[in-house]
Enzyme design. Structure first.
Site, PDB file in Angstrom:
ATOM      1  N   GLU A   1     -16.243  60.283  49.044  1.00 20.18           N
ATOM      2  CA  GLU A   1     -17.026  59.366  49.890  1.00 20.18           C
ATOM      3  C   GLU A   1     -18.236  60.165  50.361  1.00 20.18           C
ATOM      4  O   GLU A   1     -18.093  61.113  51.113  1.00 20.18           O
ATOM      5  CB  GLU A   1     -16.163  58.859  51.048  1.00 20.18           C
ATOM      6  CG  GLU A   1     -16.688  57.571  51.654  1.00 20.18           C
ATOM      7  CD  GLU A   1     -17.666  57.808  52.784  1.00 20.18           C
ATOM      8  OE1 GLU A   1     -18.803  58.266  52.514  1.00 20.18           O
ATOM      9  OE2 GLU A   1     -17.277  57.542  53.931  1.00 20.18           O
TER      10      GLU A   1
ATOM     11  N   THR B   1     -21.914  68.516  47.921  1.00 23.29           N
ATOM     12  CA  THR B   1     -20.554  69.059  47.855  1.00 23.29           C
ATOM     13  C   THR B   1     -19.690  68.228  46.903  1.00 23.29           C
ATOM     14  O   THR B   1     -18.882  68.783  46.158  1.00 23.29           O
ATOM     15  CB  THR B   1     -19.929  69.112  49.262  1.00 23.29           C
ATOM     16  OG1 THR B   1     -20.790  69.879  50.097  1.00 23.29           O
ATOM     17  CG2 THR B   1     -18.561  69.744  49.245  1.00 23.29           C
ATOM     18  N   GLY B   2     -19.887  66.917  46.910  1.00 21.73           N
ATOM     19  CA  GLY B   2     -19.143  66.053  45.984  1.00 21.73           C
ATOM     20  C   GLY B   2     -19.353  66.479  44.540  1.00 21.73           C
ATOM     21  O   GLY B   2     -18.403  66.557  43.745  1.00 21.73           O
TER      22      GLY B   2
ATOM     23  N   LYS C   1      -8.537  70.736  54.717  1.00 18.69           N
ATOM     24  CA  LYS C   1      -9.617  71.671  55.090  1.00 18.69           C
ATOM     25  C   LYS C   1     -10.608  70.924  55.960  1.00 18.69           C
ATOM     26  O   LYS C   1     -11.422  70.157  55.484  1.00 18.69           O
ATOM     27  CB  LYS C   1     -10.323  72.200  53.840  1.00 18.69           C
ATOM     28  CG  LYS C   1     -10.798  73.594  54.018  1.00 18.69           C
ATOM     29  CD  LYS C   1     -12.184  73.963  54.333  1.00 18.69           C
ATOM     30  CE  LYS C   1     -13.455  73.320  54.281  1.00 18.69           C
ATOM     31  NZ  LYS C   1     -14.225  73.552  55.529  1.00 18.69           N
TER      32      LYS C   1
ATOM     33  N   GLU D   1     -30.503  60.776  52.655  1.00 21.65           N
ATOM     34  CA  GLU D   1     -29.715  60.584  53.869  1.00 21.65           C
ATOM     35  C   GLU D   1     -30.053  61.679  54.881  1.00 21.65           C
ATOM     36  O   GLU D   1     -30.001  62.865  54.557  1.00 21.65           O
ATOM     37  CB  GLU D   1     -28.222  60.654  53.527  1.00 21.65           C
ATOM     38  CG  GLU D   1     -27.331  60.385  54.718  1.00 21.65           C
ATOM     39  CD  GLU D   1     -25.845  60.499  54.380  1.00 21.65           C
ATOM     40  OE1 GLU D   1     -25.455  61.433  53.666  1.00 21.65           O
ATOM     41  OE2 GLU D   1     -25.074  59.642  54.860  1.00 21.65           O
TER      42      GLU D   1
ATOM     43  N   GLY E   1     -18.039  63.690  52.634  1.00 19.35           N
ATOM     44  CA  GLY E   1     -19.075  64.670  52.966  1.00 19.35           C
ATOM     45  C   GLY E   1     -20.334  64.392  52.168  1.00 19.35           C
ATOM     46  O   GLY E   1     -20.590  63.255  51.772  1.00 19.35           O
ATOM     47  N   SER E   2     -21.078  65.447  51.899  1.00 16.28           N
ATOM     48  CA  SER E   2     -22.386  65.265  51.271  1.00 16.28           C
ATOM     49  C   SER E   2     -22.273  65.128  49.753  1.00 16.28           C
ATOM     50  O   SER E   2     -21.298  65.581  49.141  1.00 16.28           O
ATOM     51  CB  SER E   2     -23.266  66.467  51.596  1.00 16.28           C
ATOM     52  OG  SER E   2     -22.714  67.622  51.007  1.00 16.28           O
TER      53      SER E   2
ATOM     54  N   CYS F   1     -21.333  57.789  58.374  1.00 16.88           N
ATOM     55  CA  CYS F   1     -21.631  57.616  56.940  1.00 16.88           C
ATOM     56  C   CYS F   1     -22.165  56.225  56.634  1.00 16.88           C
ATOM     57  O   CYS F   1     -22.993  56.063  55.747  1.00 16.88           O
ATOM     58  CB  CYS F   1     -20.428  57.961  56.088  1.00 16.88           C
ATOM     59  SG  CYS F   1     -18.930  57.130  56.563  1.00 16.88           S
TER      60      CYS F   1
HETATM   61  P1  ADP Z   1     -22.364  68.089  55.600  1.00 21.48           P
HETATM   62  O1  ADP Z   1     -23.634  68.437  54.875  1.00 21.48           O
HETATM   63  O2  ADP Z   1     -22.338  66.754  56.171  1.00 21.48           O
HETATM   64  O3  ADP Z   1     -21.851  69.184  56.483  1.00 21.48           O
HETATM   65  P2  ADP Z   1     -20.642  68.970  53.559  1.00 21.48           P
HETATM   66  O4  ADP Z   1     -20.383  68.265  52.290  1.00 21.48           O
HETATM   67  O5  ADP Z   1     -21.371  70.250  53.522  1.00 21.48           O
HETATM   68  O6  ADP Z   1     -21.324  67.910  54.451  1.00 21.48           O
HETATM   69  O7  ADP Z   1     -19.299  69.214  54.365  1.00 21.48           O
HETATM   70  C1  ADP Z   1     -18.180  68.378  54.317  1.00 21.48           C
HETATM   71  C2  ADP Z   1     -16.963  69.235  54.076  1.00 21.48           C
HETATM   72  O8  ADP Z   1     -17.093  69.856  52.807  1.00 21.48           O
HETATM   73  C3  ADP Z   1     -16.761  70.370  55.077  1.00 21.48           C
HETATM   74  O9  ADP Z   1     -15.372  70.501  55.352  1.00 21.48           O
HETATM   75  C4  ADP Z   1     -17.291  71.565  54.353  1.00 21.48           C
HETATM   76  O10 ADP Z   1     -16.724  72.779  54.763  1.00 21.48           O
HETATM   77  C5  ADP Z   1     -16.861  71.239  52.939  1.00 21.48           C
HETATM   78  N1  ADP Z   1     -17.644  71.955  51.907  1.00 21.48           N
HETATM   79  C6  ADP Z   1     -18.949  72.322  51.964  1.00 21.48           C
HETATM   80  N2  ADP Z   1     -19.296  72.982  50.841  1.00 21.48           N
HETATM   81  C7  ADP Z   1     -18.201  73.027  50.047  1.00 21.48           C
HETATM   82  C8  ADP Z   1     -17.920  73.574  48.747  1.00 21.48           C
HETATM   83  N3  ADP Z   1     -18.839  74.208  48.035  1.00 21.48           N
HETATM   84  N4  ADP Z   1     -16.669  73.419  48.255  1.00 21.48           N
HETATM   85  C9  ADP Z   1     -15.729  72.749  48.954  1.00 21.48           C
HETATM   86  N5  ADP Z   1     -15.921  72.242  50.175  1.00 21.48           N
HETATM   87  C10 ADP Z   1     -17.139  72.376  50.726  1.00 21.48           C
END
Ligand code: ADP
Length: 495
Positions: A265, A246-247, A189, A399, A242-243, A300
């Protein structure tokens, strides 16, 4: 790979195809329709992207599972998978210019960096794991003489990879290549604002001979498409960059579904520490500027907190400001550009919010602080240095993921270490000193996955990259990454 400015201009006028989902080797539309993709270069529409529903995601996972179970890839001899992945690396190399330019139009990274960090790095990563995989052995354990204990290494099954928008090909390859090499099936994804080059990579994977169903791609918003992957009962391992927010959600999805293993990460607030005995302060100043401002700070491991010994603070900030102002902010498709576009308008607004809060909390803006090149319609921000940032300030703790550097002074080594570790994160760090013992003390003392000494931002596929504390767990790159994509199975045989 070198590309001339006229090659880039030509590639940048190529029409961009609609983004579709790849499931069971077939390109298809998403049940939730499509969304427009805007280029951060000029804010104009580039193409559309398919939006996968939860049912689409379920079909992609089922396709990956079926491919895994019937052994079309998972039971192929490692040498066979190696040959296919080498072909994929060749195809990435052959199409490097097109991949890099497409990626830059989608995410805004300056082209000079994108060429190296995106197709260049991805091709190398596929080659590395292609070469590694037929050198991974099981074990015979040194047990008592009347038994034989075998330790097999098996692929884990279905791997879901959710990746971000800052370096989609590089970070995507760090996860896809070892997962595929080990014999797993993958559902990828990509991020909403950086899917296009990964869709092209998927097309090349099919061309290279990765069998249908082994590599699937679903696009769409994190809260729909990503969430469906996270909640799947049939994904064995989730790998994510990612963030932190979301982690956390991914761990929650795992707990609410099948306890899939999650490797995260999650970025950082990495300290870059300059002591008064730094061997060459001008080199350190230039490196410090590049450590935060390349790719508009959307890195990152960016050195986003600069800690400077009081004795040299003012001179160093002067050199740093000069080095920063020498960096060229501009159209990321221009080879002369050092700092490209911010990925999205939302991200740009967030960056500016950090600057406003930093000023309110008492920081001083030495340079930058504003949106730039507004007449282009694109999303650009001046590289921004804020001095006088204290440990309690938002800019010290959170961050930004943008071109904003927090500068804090320290008195001695103990204080430097205390400030370095005064964070929830633990991804990267830098230390500038001519004192060997101090360098080693700092390497031991800093709580981070990576410590740079008298440099910042080394990159080589042989070296693991991963964080501690709230920067996540597990490692990308190197042979250690294979641990995430293989399970150990013990077999006891009575003799
Ligand atoms: P950033 O804030 O840097 O965009 P995110 O963590 O939002 O970081 O995004 C990193 C990835 O995680 C993207 O592919 C995004 O679509 C995905 N993402 C964001 N929110 C969710 C969620 N609730 N569940 C799963 N994947 C997500």
């Amino acid at each position: 790979m070198t590309l001339s400015q006229s090659d880039i201009t030509r590639l940048a006028t190529l029409p961009v195809r609609r983004g579709q989902l790849l499931i069971e080797g077939r390109w298809q539309d998403g049940e939730n329709g499509e969304s427009e993709v805007l280029s951060p270069i000029d804010g104009k529409a580039l193409t559309t992207l398919a939006l996968a529903s939860a049912a689409d995601v379920a079909r992609a996972v089922a396709s990956a599972r079926a491919a895994f179970e019937d052994g079309r890839w998972s039971r192929m001899a490692p040498a066979g998978r190696k040959a296919v992945l080498h072909r994929l690396a060749d195809l990435i190399g052959k199409n490097a210019g097109e991949l890099a330019v497409l990626g830059v139009r989608d995410n805004g990274t300056e082209i000079g960096m994108a060429l190296k960090a995106e197709p260049g790095s991805a091709a190398g990563t596929f080659r590395y794991y292609a070469e590694a995989i037929d050198k991974v052995f099981g074990e015979i354990a040194p047990t008592a003489d009347n038994v034989l204990a075998l330790v097999h290494r098996e692929p884990v099954g279905v791997v879901a990879a959710i990746v971000p928008w800052n370096f989609p090909l590089m970070i995507g390859a760090w996860k896809i290549a070892p997962a595929l090499a080990a014999g797993n099936s993958v559902v990828l994804k990509p991020a909403e604002t950086a899917s296009l080059s990964l869709l092209r990579l998927a097309e090349l994977a099919l061309e290279a001979g990765v069998p249908p169903g082994v590599f699937n791609v679903v696009t769409g918003p994190g809260r729909v498409t990503g969430e469906a992957l996270g909640l799947s009962m049939d994904v064995d391992v989730m790998v994510f960059t990612g963030s932190g927010a979301t982690g956390r959600r991914l761990l929650d999805y795992s707990a609410r579904s099948n306890l899939k293993r999650c490797y995260l990460e999650l970025g950082g607030k990495s300290p870059n520490i300059v002591f008064a005995d730094a061997p060459d302060p001008d080199v350190a100043a230039k490196a410090a500027a590049h450590a935060i401002f390349r790719n508009a700070g959307q890195v990152c491991v960016a050195g986003s907190r600069l800690l400077v010994e009081s004795a040299i603070h003012d001179d160093f900030v002067f050199a740093l400001t000069r080095a920063t102002e020498a960096m060229r902010l501009g159209n990321p498709l221009d080879l002369a550009t050092n700092i490209g576009a911010v990925n999205s308008l939302a991200q740009l607004d967030g960056n500016l919010g950090f600057v406003a809060d930093a000023t309110r909390e008492g920081g001083d803006i030495v340079t930058g602080g504003k949106r730039a090149l507004t007449d282009t319609g694109g999303y650009y921000m001046e590289p921004t240095i804020v001095t006088g940032v204290q440990a309690a300030h938002r800019l010290f703790r959170e961050e930004v993921f943008g071109p904003v550097l927090a500068v804090t002074r320290f008195g001695d080594e103990d204080e430097a270490l205390r400030l370095a570790n005064a964070t929830d994160y633990g991804l990267a760090s830098g230390v500038w000193t001519a004192n060997l013992s101090r360098a080693h003390r700092m390497i031991r003392g800093i709580r981070a996955g990576v410590v740079h000494v008298n440099t910042y931002g080394g990159s080589d596929i042989t070296v693991p990259l991963g964080g501690v504390r709230q920067s996540g767990n597990g490692h990308d790159k190197s042979l250690h990454a294979l641990d995430k994509y293989t399970d150990l199975k013990s077999a006891w045989i009575q003799l």
